[in-house]
Design an enzyme around this catalytic site. Structure first.
Site, PDB file in Angstrom:
ATOM      1  N   GLN A 223       0.829  -1.262  -0.119  1.00 50.50           N
ATOM      2  CA  GLN A 223      -0.168   0.066   0.115  1.00 50.50           C
ATOM      3  C   GLN A 223       0.960   1.179   0.050  1.00 50.50           C
ATOM      4  OE1 GLN A 223      -3.000  -2.222   2.942  1.00 50.50           O
ATOM      5  NE2 GLN A 223      -3.200  -0.076   2.951  1.00 50.50           N
ATOM      6  N   CYS A 371      -8.452   0.947  10.144  1.00 49.65           N
ATOM      7  CA  CYS A 371      -8.570   1.880  11.008  1.00 49.65           C
ATOM      8  C   CYS A 371      -7.546   2.893  10.901  1.00 49.65           C
ATOM      9  CB  CYS A 371      -8.090   0.970  12.184  1.00 49.65           C
ATOM     10  SG  CYS A 371      -6.686   0.113  12.126  1.00 49.65           S
TER      11      CYS A 371
HETATM   12  N1  MCN Z   1     -13.896   9.657  -1.738  1.00 51.47           N
HETATM   13  C1  MCN Z   1     -14.954  10.466  -2.122  1.00 51.47           C
HETATM   14  N2  MCN Z   1     -15.353  11.464  -1.394  1.00 51.47           N
HETATM   15  C2  MCN Z   1     -14.915  11.945  -0.180  1.00 51.47           C
HETATM   16  C3  MCN Z   1     -14.113  10.989   0.300  1.00 51.47           C
HETATM   17  C4  MCN Z   1     -13.637   9.769  -0.291  1.00 51.47           C
HETATM   18  O1  MCN Z   1     -15.428  10.187  -3.353  1.00 51.47           O
HETATM   19  N3  MCN Z   1     -15.370  12.773   0.533  1.00 51.47           N
HETATM   20  C5  MCN Z   1     -13.622   8.596  -2.372  1.00 51.47           C
HETATM   21  C6  MCN Z   1     -12.027   8.570  -2.838  1.00 51.47           C
HETATM   22  O2  MCN Z   1     -11.774   9.404  -3.736  1.00 51.47           O
HETATM   23  C7  MCN Z   1     -11.636   7.169  -2.658  1.00 51.47           C
HETATM   24  C8  MCN Z   1     -12.560   6.368  -1.908  1.00 51.47           C
HETATM   25  O3  MCN Z   1     -13.692   7.338  -1.639  1.00 51.47           O
HETATM   26  O4  MCN Z   1     -11.827   6.869  -4.148  1.00 51.47           O
HETATM   27  C9  MCN Z   1     -11.885   6.325  -0.551  1.00 51.47           C
HETATM   28  O5  MCN Z   1     -11.249   7.426  -0.178  1.00 51.47           O
HETATM   29  P1  MCN Z   1     -10.528   7.805   0.937  1.00 51.47           P
HETATM   30  O6  MCN Z   1     -11.451   7.783   2.269  1.00 51.47           O
HETATM   31  O7  MCN Z   1      -9.397   8.989   1.121  1.00 51.47           O
HETATM   32  O8  MCN Z   1      -9.574   6.509   1.530  1.00 51.47           O
HETATM   33  P2  MCN Z   1      -8.477   6.103   0.810  1.00 51.47           P
HETATM   34  O9  MCN Z   1      -8.483   6.190  -0.624  1.00 51.47           O
HETATM   35  O10 MCN Z   1      -7.207   6.317   1.480  1.00 51.47           O
HETATM   36  O11 MCN Z   1      -8.438   4.446   1.030  1.00 51.47           O
HETATM   37  C10 MCN Z   1      -7.866   3.939   2.193  1.00 51.47           C
HETATM   38  C11 MCN Z   1      -9.092   3.236   3.204  1.00 51.47           C
HETATM   39  C12 MCN Z   1      -8.411   2.221   4.173  1.00 51.47           C
HETATM   40  S1  MCN Z   1      -7.239   2.903   5.005  1.00 51.47           S
HETATM   41  C13 MCN Z   1      -8.673   1.028   4.273  1.00 51.47           C
HETATM   42  S2  MCN Z   1      -8.191  -0.022   5.501  1.00 51.47           S
HETATM   43  C14 MCN Z   1      -9.625   0.342   3.050  1.00 51.47           C
HETATM   44  C15 MCN Z   1     -10.708   1.477   2.473  1.00 51.47           C
HETATM   45  O12 MCN Z   1      -9.875   2.572   2.352  1.00 51.47           O
HETATM   46  N4  MCN Z   1      -9.086  -0.679   2.347  1.00 51.47           N
HETATM   47  C16 MCN Z   1      -9.996  -1.070   1.312  1.00 51.47           C
HETATM   48  N5  MCN Z   1     -11.442   0.732   1.857  1.00 51.47           N
HETATM   49  C17 MCN Z   1     -11.072  -0.232   0.799  1.00 51.47           C
HETATM   50  N6  MCN Z   1     -11.909  -0.312  -0.267  1.00 51.47           N
HETATM   51  C18 MCN Z   1     -11.500  -1.520  -0.902  1.00 51.47           C
HETATM   52  N7  MCN Z   1     -12.089  -1.950  -1.951  1.00 51.47           N
HETATM   53  N8  MCN Z   1     -10.402  -2.416  -0.843  1.00 51.47           N
HETATM   54  C19 MCN Z   1      -9.414  -2.070   0.412  1.00 51.47           C
HETATM   55  O13 MCN Z   1      -8.473  -2.602   0.510  1.00 51.47           O
HETATM   56 CU1  CUN Z   2      -5.303   0.575   9.602  1.00 48.21          CU
HETATM   57  S1  CUN Z   2      -6.004  -0.229   7.750  1.00 48.21           S
HETATM   58 MO1  CUN Z   2      -6.016   0.916   6.112  1.00 48.21          MO
HETATM   59  O1  CUN Z   2      -5.365   2.156   7.294  1.00 48.21           O
HETATM   60  O2  CUN Z   2      -5.054   0.629   5.063  1.00 48.21           O
END
Ligand code: MCN
Ligand code: CUN
Length: 796
Positions: A223, A371
């Site tokens: 990641q 988390c």
């Molecule tokens: N998004 C959006 N509008 C927002 C916030 C987010 O449209 N206000 C969209 C983003 O553009 C992104 C998605 O939602 O496409 C998730 O965004 P974000 O909250 O920024 O999270 P990350 O992309 O950093 O993803 C990490 C998070 C974590 S830490 C874990 S653990 C997890 C999760 O995402 N693992 C996943 N969701 C998952 N979903 C899938 N399918 N697979 C994983 O491994």
């Molecule tokens: Cu602690 S699981 Mo996500 O933050 O990759």
């Protein structure tokens, strides 16, 4: 009249654009680590320890070497000759790559075989003879600190016992004073079990060292490719430009793919030694038994309360069982991660938290699984304590929460543990949830049902959580500051490519980053390609976890688009033959303020950047932005569940589940809903069926899918999602907050609270997750709390 392009039509912010990556995934055209085949590639398998704690008297690998097709057998002793038997962890501890002196958990890596194919390698692993001398085993913190407990980390100097840290935060004296003045003190003790992300794809790597160029290329399931590059540079002492980490498509990460695993290190060393590509693909049991677990934290919590329901103070003590090595992958200076984000949603004057970490004979890990660095347990503890306190006060669950919420006008709000929350409309979200579940009506039904011997319950969980590390002032990994990046190249035709330092694993970045570019520049999202995960091409960034991609890399995408727009404005002035001050912007187009019909599109500016730039201007239209967020983002969520518990069997069914999420501006509403549904499904799994535990000998229960239960569509209840409340993030360029983990963080308490509400008359205060039927039955039948702490009986 405006000639701006229609943002939703071009797939900008707010468009529920279909996920572009799914085009290849649903056709079986994804490119995962295991799909990659390199010429001359060999295969690696790992021999794991069957025992949880034992001294290694000898390892005889001669029979393995004799098997035709075997190229190399790696043992700890060989690793030690290269100073690679141990590696540093992200929490400044050390972790065995291959065991030398002792094995410290069941499933620990003892040896590796590299062979022509994985089957030969597996057979050869079985031909290795290891002589173990079993030692007493520790599977929980009580055993870890007991008199005469064996010292697990006798490899370390200055480690006389099994305690890793004793840590505290908050105001001890102020908290004591508030407790002394309380009308009532509510107490709760519980255990959040070990759970496991269990992505469909296990971990794996292909290391390819080329002696001629001295370049090491590693395809791997990570990641955070740039962090891995930094770690490899340190451990293998190779210069950074000679290391290329490629993270191809990832079949789910959920935190499992943040840590550095011995398998990665061994495949790299093997490739260097053999000068051939070496592939390691973990099997499912190997993944479940050995890779980064989550939780395994014990809580003792107390709330000091005024008779009318006002919370005066919080006191918490947590014991964290870290397993054999302290390898939490978390970037804060706080030993227990962001545990003290607990109670951030409530206006509480003073609080104190003590935390102790201990070693045990269990796999290392600690913060993975959806988390932000222990926020999941923090919010679970918080919401379980809130329910217990409302019951102790004899107050309504919803009213108790509402009266203690941080009010809308109090932002930014400093929590008693020192965090600064950014914005929110907590009471409004709660009201939406209560209306949706038809709260008053359900309470009536519940009372009626109860009079007829049926047990209905309603559980609430309300929380705000910190998502999006860093800022660089407070967060770093191995000294590398937490920020992120985006690079945007607009080609001559107005088509573009954006690269970031994040790495999607299923979250849909290929879709959503293009939407941010569309929003900022008016270039249709379908004209923007997104690429992540290759350290030779992506700008430096810290990867995807802690829902940090939108808060940090997503913000960088907006900022780099603005840099492009600033240059395009100059090009527009040149094309329109006016000065820059006379130019206005509307989506997709610059025009002359005094003559709005005379304008140029962003695509016309792109051509000009290559074909018609003004004298003295640097050609081209690309830029890079590094974004250091001023703060974390604080989304808010309300989860409400209703259940019916069958007292005869302990089985419980979900009647309704309502989720109200406020994550600020939603880039892609459909993707956000997908994130919430996935998280709720995992929350349901954790509360109902899923855990990893250990018997007294340290045997792992949950190392296969017979014991570790995954919910399918069949078991999973329906969820009703609400998006009415939108509080933009005040410090994010497009007002977005993270969402990726909210439902998995806040969801479990709603399910557990609902079951405990259903059996309220029994006087039971706690049943540890997962709420398996036998646990619920035991609680109802014997009217007692049920602990889930290991050891379990091995015939359970
Ligand atoms: N998004 C959006 N509008 C927002 C916030 C987010 O449209 N206000 C969209 C983003 O553009 C992104 C998605 O939602 O496409 C998730 O965004 P974000 O909250 O920024 O999270 P990350 O992309 O950093 O993803 C990490 C998070 C974590 S830490 C874990 S653990 C997890 C999760 O995402 N693992 C996943 N969701 C998952 N979903 C899938 N399918 N697979 C994983 O491994
Ligand atoms: Cu602690 S699981 Mo996500 O933050 O990759």
């Amino acid at each position: 009249m405006s000639q701006a392009v229609d943002e939703i039509k071009i797939g900008g912010i707010g468009a529920s654009r279909k996920r572009v990556e799914d085009n290849r995934f649903i056709r079986g055209k994804g490119n995962y680590t295991d799909d990659i085949v390199l010429p001359g590639m060999l295969h690696m398998e790992i021999l794991r320890s069957p025992l949880a704690h034992a001294r290694i008297k000898s390892i005889d690998a001669s029979k393995a070497w004799d098997i035709p097709g075997v190229h190399l057998v790696l043992t700890g002793e060989m690793m030690a000759t290269r100073n690679l038997a141990w590696m540093p962890t992200l929490s400044y501890d050390t972790q065995a790559v291959l065991a030398t002196d002792k094995v410290r958990f069941q499933g620990q890596e003892v040896a590796c075989v590299i062979a022509d194919d994985p089957y030969i390698a597996k057979d050869a692993c079985e031909a290795i003879v290891v002589d173990y001398e079993p030692l007493p085993v520790i599977v929980n913190p009580v055993q870890a600190v007991a008199e005469g407990a064996p010292v697990i980390r006798d490899d370390k100097e200055n480690q006389p016992d099994n305690v890793i840290y004793d840590w505290e935060v908050g105001d001890r004296d102020g908290t004591d004073r508030a407790f002394a003045s309380a009308d009532l003190v509510s107490r709760l003790e519980l255990h959040y079990p070990r759970s496991h992300p269990s992505p469909i794809e296990c971990c794996g790597s292909i290391a390819d060292f080329n002696r001629a160029t001295s370049k090491l290329t590693v395809y791997m399931t990570t990641q955070a490719p740039h962090i891995i590059r930094a770690a490899v540079a340190m451990v293998a002492e190779l210069p950074e430009h000679m290391i290329r980490i490629i993270s191809p498509d990832i079949g789910g990460g959920f935190g499992n793919k943040v840590p550095v695993y011995p398998g990665y290190v061994c495949s790299i060393l093997a490739s260097i030694l053999l000068e051939r590509p070496v592939k390691w693909i973990e099997d499912k049991s190997g993944n479940l038994i050995s890779t980064g677990f989550a939780r395994d934290v014990y809580l003792k919590g107390e709330l000091a309360l005024r008779r009318d329901g006002k919370i005066l103070a919080v006191r918490m003590h947590t014991d964290a069982d870290h397993g054999a090595f302290f390898s939490d992958a978390q970037p804060s200076k706080f030993k227990i991660g962001l545990m003290h984000s607990a109670f951030a949603a409530y206006d509480i004057p003073v609080a104190h938290l003590t935390a102790r970490g201990t070693y045990s004979n269990k796999a290392p890990g600690g913060v993975a699984y959806r988390c932000s660095f222990r926020v999941t347990e923090a919010m679970f503890f918080q919401e379980r304590m809130m329910q217990a306190a409302a019951d102790d006060l004899g107050m309504d669950q919803a009213a108790f929460r509402r009266m203690n919420f941080v009010p809308d006008e109090a932002f930014p709000h400093r929590t008693p543990f020192g965090f600064l929350t950014d914005s929110g409309q907590y009471a409004k979200c709660l009201d939406v949830g209560l209306t949706a579940i038809d709260y008053e009506n359900f309470r009536q039904q519940q009372a009626e049902a109860h009079s007829r011997g049926r047990l209905l319950g309603l559980g609430i969980s309300t929380m705000t959580e910190p998502l999006g590390a860093g800022n660089s002032r407070e967060y770093d990994i191995l000294g590398i500051k937490m920020f992120d990046s985006a690079e945007l190249k607009v080609h001559m035709t107005g088509k573009a490519i954006v690269r970031t330092g994040a790495r999607t694993q299923g979250q849909g970045h290929e879709t959503t980053w293009a939407q941010i570019v569309a929003h900022e520049l008016g270039i249709p999202a379908e004209d923007v390609v997104v690429e992540e995960g290759d350290t030779d091409t992506a700008p430096f960034g810290m990867g995807t976890y802690a829902s940090r991609s939108t808060p940090v890399a997503g913000a960088a995408v907006a900022m780099v688009s603005r840099k492009i727009r600033a240059k395009a404005r100059k090009l527009a002035a040149h094309l329109l033959e006016v000065s820059e001050e006379d130019i206005e912007w509307e989506l997709g187009r610059f025009y002359i303020r005094s003559a709005p019909d005379r304008g140029v599109t962003i695509q016309e500016c792109a051509v000009a950047a290559y074909a018609n730039m003004p004298d003295g201007m640097e050609p081209g239209l690309d830029a890079t932005a590094y974004y250091d967020p001023p703060n974390l983002t604080w989304p808010f969520a309300v989860y409400i569940v209703t259940v019916e518990v069958d007292p005869e069997t302990g089985v419980w069914d979900v009647l309704n589940m309502v989720a109200v999420d406020d994550c600020g501006v939603r880039i892609n509403p459909m993707i956000v809903e997908g994130q919430i549904m996935g998280g709720l499904t995992e929350a349901y799994a954790m509360s109902n069926m899923q855990f990893i535990t250990f018997d007294a000998d340290g045997n792992c229960v949950g190392a296969n899918y017979m014991d570790y239960l995954l919910p399918t569509a069949w078991e999973t209840p329906g969820f009703e999602l609400h998006s009415e409340v939108v509080t933009p993030c005040p410090h994010h360029p497009i007002g977005a907050k993270g969402i990726g983990e909210c439902a998995a963080v806040g969801g479990p308490a709603a399910f557990v609270n609902a079951v405990l509400d259903a059996i309220k008359g029994t006087g039971v205060r706690n049943i540890d997750m997962p709420l398996l039927p036998d646990r619920v039955w035991e609680a109802v039948t014997y009217r007692r709390d049920v602990s889930g702490a290991p050891p379990v009986r091995s015939d359970d």
